[in-house]
Design a protein around this motif. Structure first.
Motif, mmCIF file in Angstrom:
data_model
loop_
_atom_site.group_PDB
_atom_site.id
_atom_site.type_symbol
_atom_site.label_atom_id
_atom_site.label_comp_id
_atom_site.label_asym_id
_atom_site.label_seq_id
_atom_site.Cartn_x
_atom_site.Cartn_y
_atom_site.Cartn_z
ATOM 1 N N SER A 122 44.662 35.762 47.714
ATOM 2 C CA SER A 122 43.065 35.737 48.255
ATOM 3 C C SER A 122 41.946 35.362 46.936
ATOM 4 N N LYS A 123 42.043 36.017 46.727
ATOM 5 C CA LYS A 123 40.737 37.038 46.068
ATOM 6 C C LYS A 123 40.910 37.247 44.620
ATOM 7 N N PRO A 124 40.587 36.726 43.902
ATOM 8 C CA PRO A 124 40.557 36.866 42.060
ATOM 9 C C PRO A 124 40.829 38.026 41.788
ATOM 10 N N LYS A 125 41.470 38.302 40.717
ATOM 11 C CA LYS A 125 40.932 39.525 40.344
ATOM 12 C C LYS A 125 40.626 39.510 39.225
ATOM 13 N N MET A 126 38.685 40.826 39.689
ATOM 14 C CA MET A 126 37.409 41.152 39.315
ATOM 15 C C MET A 126 37.471 41.366 37.109
ATOM 16 N N LEU A 127 36.991 40.721 36.616
ATOM 17 C CA LEU A 127 37.110 41.090 34.892
ATOM 18 C C LEU A 127 36.073 41.184 34.566
ATOM 19 N N GLY A 128 35.055 41.303 35.518
ATOM 20 C CA GLY A 128 33.594 42.144 35.265
ATOM 21 C C GLY A 128 32.514 42.093 36.121
ATOM 22 N N SER A 129 31.581 42.604 36.153
ATOM 23 C CA SER A 129 30.150 42.485 36.549
ATOM 24 C C SER A 129 28.670 41.996 35.692
ATOM 25 N N MET A 130 28.248 41.435 36.574
ATOM 26 C CA MET A 130 27.094 40.927 36.048
ATOM 27 C C MET A 130 25.870 41.686 36.894
ATOM 28 N N VAL A 131 25.166 42.784 36.168
ATOM 29 C CA VAL A 131 24.391 43.509 36.616
ATOM 30 C C VAL A 131 23.134 43.566 35.980
ATOM 31 N N GLU A 132 22.090 43.506 36.863
ATOM 32 C CA GLU A 132 20.391 43.380 35.302
ATOM 33 C C GLU A 132 20.189 44.773 35.464
ATOM 34 N N PRO A 133 20.061 45.052 34.047
ATOM 35 C CA PRO A 133 19.110 46.883 33.559
ATOM 36 C C PRO A 133 19.137 47.496 34.783
ATOM 37 N N ALA A 134 17.727 47.164 35.383
ATOM 38 C CA ALA A 134 16.937 47.523 36.607
ATOM 39 C C ALA A 134 17.891 48.433 37.040
#
Length: 434
Positions: A122-134
């Motif tokens: 039901s939940k797709p596998k995470m490939l990565g994450s986008m995060v702001e530098p700060a």
């Protein structure tokens, strides 16, 4: 016991992560950050604004941040945008690649239909994450002041290194700060960015490739949601990346997944001319360049630009000295792997230091053989990545790339690769860094 004090110059994400790794391993470490110290109020002011820049953290980088206790704080803040798909396509061509666990087709998702998860979960596998530098830096700052590492960690803020003297293999380096303070350390780590003072003082030369391109970076609110997909269009003028951004305001959360971070690569003169135009004009040009992949652009914020060049230090090490992150290498941003390569440096260096220290019974710390082992692990891999990104940029951007034979090879190559599922899976694994 032999002196095992480590001095890290550069308090950015890579340097701070290494400092935490060493302190957690009960090794004395000093971290010097030239930037003034921020208190909680300063951090909240910075975090109160959306940053157009975003790091595409691989699973390997996420795991490393978990190890040092920073990812838990990032996750709790909800200031991240996980992605489960990566979509790469070229305009005016049939070639397209779609990586991830949630796609049932290799076609583009202009209609933003619901995507079926191949795995049946039901939940797709995470490939990565986008995060702001700060956001990453704030989480690391919280960890740097935590009681479990304070016994082994010294932090010096707002001071620049003005001199470095090598005292010999047994003693290491003596470093002088601009306030006159002197610090001795057996191992000196340069984590101070592309213009590294440490690298220059050590006399380490650079191989540099100027792309004659400039990247325009901004945050945009789009008509259609990003659907947890990192997108990249390969245009004749350069790459255009549309990367998911976290929803941070109540207004965002009422209309989620509509903010993206943009990295738009253009020939330098074209980019510099465009950056002078009205934001609305830039937004319209940007939407047209993407062929309205996510519809119209409603808002555009924080428009900045920066020149693009690849660089690699001719060596990563010298006696009692090692380079990591951007001080050692810098790549084209088309695959968003710059920070991830630096985090892999941290993982390899900390592991090699601990391995040789333990194997020697606590007598070897930052020995030449240890540093050379780190370099053999990381430099060839970073070189391969740097040159691969350069080749991809050459294949898609510029006048030569628009010659019909090159276009045909490109189209056919992308089409064939997209049909080989094991190879697509391998590419996705490589992108995740695990």
């Amino acid at each position: 016991m032999k002196n095992n004090h480590t001095l890290i110059i550069g308090g950015g994400i890579v340097g701070a992560t290494l400092a935490l790794k060493l302190a957690q391993d009960n090794k004395p470490v000093t971290l010097i950050d030239a930037r003034p110290k921020r208190d909680e109020a300063d951090w909240q002011q910075v975090l109160g604004q959306r940053d157009a820049r975003v790091y595409a953290l691989s699973l390997a980088s996420v795991e490393l941040l978990k190890e040092v206790g920073a990812w838990q704080k990032i996750a709790a803040s909800e200031r991240k945008a996980d992605y489960s798909q990566m979509q790469v396509w070229q305009l005016n061509g049939m070639g397209e690649l779609l990586f991830g666990d949630s796609g049932d087709s290799n076609s583009r998702t202009n209609d933003n239909r619901n995507i079926v998860n191949n795995s049946g979960n039901s939940k797709p596998k995470m490939l990565g994450s986008m995060v702001e530098p700060a956001v990453i830096e704030y989480a690391l700052w919280q960890r740097l002041s935590a009681p479990d590492v304070s016994q082994y960690l010294t932090i010096i803020d707002g001071q620049k290194v003005v001199d470095m003297d090598w005292l010999g293999t047994e003693q290491g380096y003596r470093v002088t700060l601009d306030n006159g303070s002197v610090i001795d350390a057996h191992l000196l780590v340069g984590a101070d960015g592309r213009g590294s003072f440490v690298r220059k003082q050590a006399g380490i030369e650079l191989d540099v490739l100027d792309y004659n391109q400039t990247a325009i970076c901004c945050a945009i609110q789009t008509e259609k949601p990003h659907l947890a997909t990192a997108r990249q269009a390969m245009l004749p003028t350069g790459t255009l990346a549309l990367l998911p951004l976290a929803d941070i305001t109540d207004e965002d959360k009422a209309n989620p997944q509509h903010w993206q971070s943009i990295v738009w690569t253009l020939p330098r003169n074209q980019a510099l001319a465009l950056i002078e135009e009205h934001p609305r004009y830039i937004a319209d040009k940007l939407a047209a360049a993407s062929h309205y992949e996510l519809g119209a652009i409603h808002k555009i914020e924080s428009i900045v630009s920066f020149p693009l060049a690849a660089q690699q230090a001719k060596t990563y090490v010298a006696d009692n000295l090692v380079l990591i992150g951007d001080a050692a290498h810098g790549v084209h941003p088309l695959a968003g792997q710059g920070l991830n390569l630096g985090m892999l440096d941290v993982k390899a260096l900390s592991k090699q230091l601990a391995h040789d220290y333990n194997r020697s019974g606590g007598t070897l710390w930052g020995a030449n053989q240890t540093l050379r082992s780190y370099e053999r692990l990381r430099r060839p891999h970073n070189s391969l990545m740097m040159h691969s990104f350069s080749v991809l940029n050459w294949l898609f951007a510029g006048s030569l790339a628009q010659m019909r034979p090159i276009q045909q090879i490109r189209n056919e190559g992308m089409y064939r690769v997209s049909k080989i599922k094991p190879l697509m899976g391998l590419f996705a694994k490589q992108a995740s860094g695990v």
